[in-house]
Design a protein around this motif. Structure first.
Motif, PDB file in Angstrom:
ATOM      1  N   MET A 224      -1.874  10.367   4.531  1.00 35.55           N
ATOM      2  CA  MET A 224      -3.091   9.819   5.129  1.00 35.55           C
ATOM      3  C   MET A 224      -3.401   8.407   4.654  1.00 35.55           C
ATOM      4  O   MET A 224      -4.181   7.693   5.291  1.00 35.55           O
ATOM      5  CB  MET A 224      -4.274  10.740   4.833  1.00 35.55           C
ATOM      6  CG  MET A 224      -4.153  12.116   5.473  1.00 35.55           C
ATOM      7  SD  MET A 224      -3.871  12.048   7.260  1.00 35.55           S
ATOM      8  CE  MET A 224      -5.375  11.248   7.822  1.00 35.55           C
ATOM      9  N   VAL A 225      -2.794   7.969   3.549  1.00 40.50           N
ATOM     10  CA  VAL A 225      -3.034   6.605   3.107  1.00 40.50           C
ATOM     11  C   VAL A 225      -2.497   5.611   4.132  1.00 40.50           C
ATOM     12  O   VAL A 225      -2.977   4.482   4.253  1.00 40.50           O
ATOM     13  CB  VAL A 225      -2.413   6.368   1.708  1.00 40.50           C
ATOM     14  CG1 VAL A 225      -0.903   6.172   1.788  1.00 40.50           C
ATOM     15  CG2 VAL A 225      -3.057   5.169   1.026  1.00 40.50           C
ATOM     16  N   MET A 226      -1.504   6.063   4.929  1.00 36.94           N
ATOM     17  CA  MET A 226      -0.943   5.193   5.968  1.00 36.94           C
ATOM     18  C   MET A 226      -1.961   4.928   7.076  1.00 36.94           C
ATOM     19  O   MET A 226      -1.949   3.859   7.704  1.00 36.94           O
ATOM     20  CB  MET A 226       0.315   5.834   6.543  1.00 36.94           C
ATOM     21  CG  MET A 226       1.395   6.088   5.514  1.00 36.94           C
ATOM     22  SD  MET A 226       2.046   4.570   4.815  1.00 36.94           S
ATOM     23  CE  MET A 226       2.962   3.961   6.204  1.00 36.94           C
ATOM     24  N   ASP A 227      -2.836   5.868   7.336  1.00 36.72           N
ATOM     25  CA  ASP A 227      -3.899   5.676   8.323  1.00 36.72           C
ATOM     26  C   ASP A 227      -4.810   4.534   7.893  1.00 36.72           C
ATOM     27  O   ASP A 227      -5.193   3.674   8.691  1.00 36.72           O
ATOM     28  CB  ASP A 227      -4.685   6.975   8.481  1.00 36.72           C
ATOM     29  CG  ASP A 227      -5.729   6.904   9.595  1.00 36.72           C
ATOM     30  OD1 ASP A 227      -5.736   5.923  10.357  1.00 36.72           O
ATOM     31  OD2 ASP A 227      -6.546   7.842   9.689  1.00 36.72           O
ATOM     32  N   ALA A 228      -5.144   4.512   6.602  1.00 37.63           N
ATOM     33  CA  ALA A 228      -6.016   3.452   6.087  1.00 37.63           C
ATOM     34  C   ALA A 228      -5.349   2.079   6.191  1.00 37.63           C
ATOM     35  O   ALA A 228      -5.992   1.078   6.533  1.00 37.63           O
ATOM     36  CB  ALA A 228      -6.392   3.756   4.645  1.00 37.63           C
ATOM     37  N   VAL A 229      -4.052   2.018   5.905  1.00 41.67           N
ATOM     38  CA  VAL A 229      -3.328   0.751   6.041  1.00 41.67           C
ATOM     39  C   VAL A 229      -3.296   0.326   7.501  1.00 41.67           C
ATOM     40  O   VAL A 229      -3.508  -0.852   7.831  1.00 41.67           O
ATOM     41  CB  VAL A 229      -1.895   0.881   5.482  1.00 41.67           C
ATOM     42  CG1 VAL A 229      -1.119  -0.428   5.700  1.00 41.67           C
ATOM     43  CG2 VAL A 229      -1.911   1.234   4.002  1.00 41.67           C
ATOM     44  N   ALA A 230      -3.055   1.265   8.388  1.00 44.47           N
ATOM     45  CA  ALA A 230      -2.993   0.957   9.824  1.00 44.47           C
ATOM     46  C   ALA A 230      -4.310   0.396  10.337  1.00 44.47           C
ATOM     47  O   ALA A 230      -4.338  -0.406  11.277  1.00 44.47           O
ATOM     48  CB  ALA A 230      -2.613   2.217  10.608  1.00 44.47           C
ATOM     49  N   ARG A 231      -5.408   0.783   9.706  1.00 46.04           N
ATOM     50  CA  ARG A 231      -6.723   0.286  10.106  1.00 46.04           C
ATOM     51  C   ARG A 231      -7.048  -1.071   9.472  1.00 46.04           C
ATOM     52  O   ARG A 231      -8.149  -1.595   9.638  1.00 46.04           O
ATOM     53  CB  ARG A 231      -7.801   1.303   9.731  1.00 46.04           C
ATOM     54  CG  ARG A 231      -7.701   2.616  10.486  1.00 46.04           C
ATOM     55  CD  ARG A 231      -8.632   3.666   9.899  1.00 46.04           C
ATOM     56  NE  ARG A 231      -8.453   4.966  10.507  1.00 46.04           N
ATOM     57  CZ  ARG A 231      -9.180   5.449  11.520  1.00 46.04           C
ATOM     58  NH1 ARG A 231     -10.158   4.717  12.030  1.00 46.04           N
ATOM     59  NH2 ARG A 231      -8.957   6.648  12.013  1.00 46.04           N
ATOM     60  N   GLY A 232      -6.104  -1.640   8.727  1.00 47.88           N
ATOM     61  CA  GLY A 232      -6.299  -2.956   8.135  1.00 47.88           C
ATOM     62  C   GLY A 232      -7.127  -2.970   6.879  1.00 47.88           C
ATOM     63  O   GLY A 232      -7.647  -4.020   6.483  1.00 47.88           O
ATOM     64  N   LEU A 233      -7.233  -1.808   6.195  1.00 45.31           N
ATOM     65  CA  LEU A 233      -8.114  -1.716   5.032  1.00 45.31           C
ATOM     66  C   LEU A 233      -7.446  -2.132   3.731  1.00 45.31           C
ATOM     67  O   LEU A 233      -8.113  -2.220   2.703  1.00 45.31           O
ATOM     68  CB  LEU A 233      -8.644  -0.282   4.910  1.00 45.31           C
ATOM     69  CG  LEU A 233      -9.480   0.209   6.099  1.00 45.31           C
ATOM     70  CD1 LEU A 233      -9.871   1.666   5.902  1.00 45.31           C
ATOM     71  CD2 LEU A 233     -10.710  -0.666   6.268  1.00 45.31           C
ATOM     72  N   GLY A 234      -6.151  -2.392   3.740  1.00 43.53           N
ATOM     73  CA  GLY A 234      -5.478  -2.796   2.524  1.00 43.53           C
ATOM     74  C   GLY A 234      -3.993  -2.515   2.616  1.00 43.53           C
ATOM     75  O   GLY A 234      -3.470  -2.157   3.675  1.00 43.53           O
ATOM     76  N   PHE A 235      -3.283  -2.640   1.471  1.00 36.70           N
ATOM     77  CA  PHE A 235      -1.852  -2.344   1.417  1.00 36.70           C
ATOM     78  C   PHE A 235      -1.629  -1.165   0.476  1.00 36.70           C
ATOM     79  O   PHE A 235      -2.507  -0.784  -0.302  1.00 36.70           O
ATOM     80  CB  PHE A 235      -1.056  -3.562   0.943  1.00 36.70           C
ATOM     81  CG  PHE A 235      -1.099  -3.784  -0.542  1.00 36.70           C
ATOM     82  CD1 PHE A 235      -0.117  -3.261  -1.376  1.00 36.70           C
ATOM     83  CD2 PHE A 235      -2.131  -4.523  -1.138  1.00 36.70           C
ATOM     84  CE1 PHE A 235      -0.145  -3.463  -2.753  1.00 36.70           C
ATOM     85  CE2 PHE A 235      -2.174  -4.735  -2.511  1.00 36.70           C
ATOM     86  CZ  PHE A 235      -1.174  -4.195  -3.317  1.00 36.70           C
ATOM     87  N   THR A 236      -0.435  -0.606   0.531  1.00 41.02           N
ATOM     88  CA  THR A 236      -0.056   0.451  -0.404  1.00 41.02           C
ATOM     89  C   THR A 236       1.435   0.391  -0.635  1.00 41.02           C
ATOM     90  O   THR A 236       2.160  -0.377   0.021  1.00 41.02           O
ATOM     91  CB  THR A 236      -0.473   1.840   0.115  1.00 41.02           C
ATOM     92  OG1 THR A 236      -0.419   2.789  -0.954  1.00 41.02           O
ATOM     93  CG2 THR A 236       0.424   2.309   1.260  1.00 41.02           C
ATOM     94  N   VAL A 237       1.936   1.219  -1.547  1.00 43.47           N
ATOM     95  CA  VAL A 237       3.367   1.340  -1.828  1.00 43.47           C
ATOM     96  C   VAL A 237       3.719   2.816  -1.786  1.00 43.47           C
ATOM     97  O   VAL A 237       3.150   3.617  -2.542  1.00 43.47           O
ATOM     98  CB  VAL A 237       3.738   0.738  -3.206  1.00 43.47           C
ATOM     99  CG1 VAL A 237       5.213   1.014  -3.529  1.00 43.47           C
ATOM    100  CG2 VAL A 237       3.469  -0.764  -3.223  1.00 43.47           C
ATOM    101  N   VAL A 238       4.634   3.170  -0.895  1.00 44.90           N
ATOM    102  CA  VAL A 238       5.002   4.578  -0.711  1.00 44.90           C
ATOM    103  C   VAL A 238       6.518   4.712  -0.652  1.00 44.90           C
ATOM    104  O   VAL A 238       7.245   3.745  -0.426  1.00 44.90           O
ATOM    105  CB  VAL A 238       4.390   5.170   0.583  1.00 44.90           C
ATOM    106  CG1 VAL A 238       2.878   5.187   0.514  1.00 44.90           C
ATOM    107  CG2 VAL A 238       4.873   4.405   1.815  1.00 44.90           C
ATOM    108  N   SER A 239       6.980   5.939  -0.817  1.00 45.65           N
ATOM    109  CA  SER A 239       8.390   6.258  -0.626  1.00 45.65           C
ATOM    110  C   SER A 239       8.774   6.036   0.835  1.00 45.65           C
ATOM    111  O   SER A 239       7.958   6.208   1.753  1.00 45.65           O
ATOM    112  CB  SER A 239       8.633   7.716  -1.016  1.00 45.65           C
ATOM    113  OG  SER A 239       9.838   8.201  -0.461  1.00 45.65           O
ATOM    114  N   ARG A 240      10.045   5.662   1.062  1.00 46.05           N
ATOM    115  CA  ARG A 240      10.507   5.493   2.442  1.00 46.05           C
ATOM    116  C   ARG A 240      10.378   6.791   3.241  1.00 46.05           C
ATOM    117  O   ARG A 240      10.197   6.763   4.452  1.00 46.05           O
ATOM    118  CB  ARG A 240      11.954   4.997   2.462  1.00 46.05           C
ATOM    119  CG  ARG A 240      12.436   4.623   3.862  1.00 46.05           C
ATOM    120  CD  ARG A 240      13.775   3.919   3.830  1.00 46.05           C
ATOM    121  NE  ARG A 240      13.717   2.662   3.105  1.00 46.05           N
ATOM    122  CZ  ARG A 240      13.211   1.537   3.594  1.00 46.05           C
ATOM    123  NH1 ARG A 240      12.696   1.522   4.823  1.00 46.05           N
ATOM    124  NH2 ARG A 240      13.199   0.438   2.871  1.00 46.05           N
TER     125      ARG A 240
END
Length: 304
Positions: A224-240
């Motif tokens: 779900m952290v990807m949803d937040a990134v998609a909304r332009g709320l910030g960046f993150t680092v995740v596994s491929r």
């Protein structure tokens, strides 16, 4: 008293449609067949047959008893085969992993289960400390964790590695650490450690710690952290693995970086436990698939 042989005799009677043929098939006498059916009716306290001379039809209870008997013996055979630790396509697998792994590993296992109906899988998505507790308690035979575990009652070994991806909104045009600071960081359970490792390697002169970044939020569900990134709320680092399974892939992008860091995945089992070969088959098959997808070839070493 419950007697499986009574069910076996009753199933054979229903399928042959004849007391005579049932007796011949089971090497019994006709009175013996009748006695088994009568004993089963007494045990269930319901009539199972409506007799018309030498012919009979099933009552509603009889139809249900027949269906139950079929399930009973099918489950018995499945259980018997599951005791064979060398069997590759039958038996139960009890596995726990973080969501970052399970998002792709669990669907892979389901595909294997479709091809091997004798295989059953209980899969739990959990945090590392929960996985360790569940393996110690015997609730799961195998755990997958993102950090090596040191415990006197557990064996832990490296299994697989996945690249870490710095994920930004699709319209983000920056490339510098300062520009990343400007949009802020979106955290999850392993987010701080992953981001710190990747940023430290790629911005060694500028990066000091994750405290440099404004926190834009936290979720305990990595997908779900990807949803937040998609909304332009910030960046993150995740596994491929997370990036490739995300429904928001078109709304985000991976920032190209010169140095690659990985999420290391470790297998956790109880010390001295013999893990059936079906586990190794699943683990090796998934790892080989990932190597083909990423590099076009498989490189498999036995994980257990």
């Amino acid at each position: 008293m419950f007697n499986a042989q009574y069910f076996r005799t009753f199933i054979t009677l229903v399928e042959t449609g004849s007391f005579t043929r049932t007796a011949r098939h089971l090497d019994m006498t006709q009175p013996g067949v009748s006695q088994h059916v009568r004993k089963l009716e007494q045990y269930l306290d319901k009539p199972l047959l409506e007799r018309q001379g030498r012919r009979f039809t099933l009552t509603e209870a009889g139809r249900r008893a027949y269906d139950y008997g079929l399930r009973l013996f099918a489950e018995h055979e499945q259980f018997r085969h599951s005791l064979d630790d060398d069997a590759l396509d039958t038996g139960e697998c009890r596995i726990a992993s973080p969501g970052s792994v399970g998002l792709m590993f669990y669907p892979y296992i389901l595909g294997q289960q479709q091809m091997s109906p004798g295989l059953t899988v209980n899969y739990s998505f959990a945090f590392s400390h929960e996985i360790v507790s569940d393996v110690l308690a015997g609730r799961y035979d195998l755990g997958i964790v993102t950090e090596p575990i040191r415990h006197p009652e557990l064996d832990c070994r490296l299994w697989h590695q996945e690249p870490l991806c710095l994920v930004v909104p699709a319209d983000f045009a920056g490339t510098s650490l300062t520009e990343l600071m400007g949009i802020g960081f979106l955290n999850y359970s392993d987010g701080i450690n992953h981001a710190g490792a990747l940023l430290r390697s790629n911005f060694p002169d500028e990066f000091r710690s994750m405290s440099q970044f404004r926190r834009q939020g936290f979720t305990n569900e990595v997908s779900m952290v990807m949803d937040a990134v998609a909304r332009g709320l910030g960046f993150t680092v995740v596994s491929r693995l997370v990036l490739e399974t995300s429904p928001w892939q078109r709304q985000v992008k991976e920032l190209d970086l010169p140095v690659t860091e990985h999420e290391a995945l470790h297998l956790v089992t109880r010390s001295g436990a013999k893990i059936p070969r079906r586990y190794a088959r699943l683990l090796e098959g998934f790892r080989e698939q990932r190597m083909r997808e990423r590099f076009g070839y498989g490189e498999v070493t036995s994980p257990l």
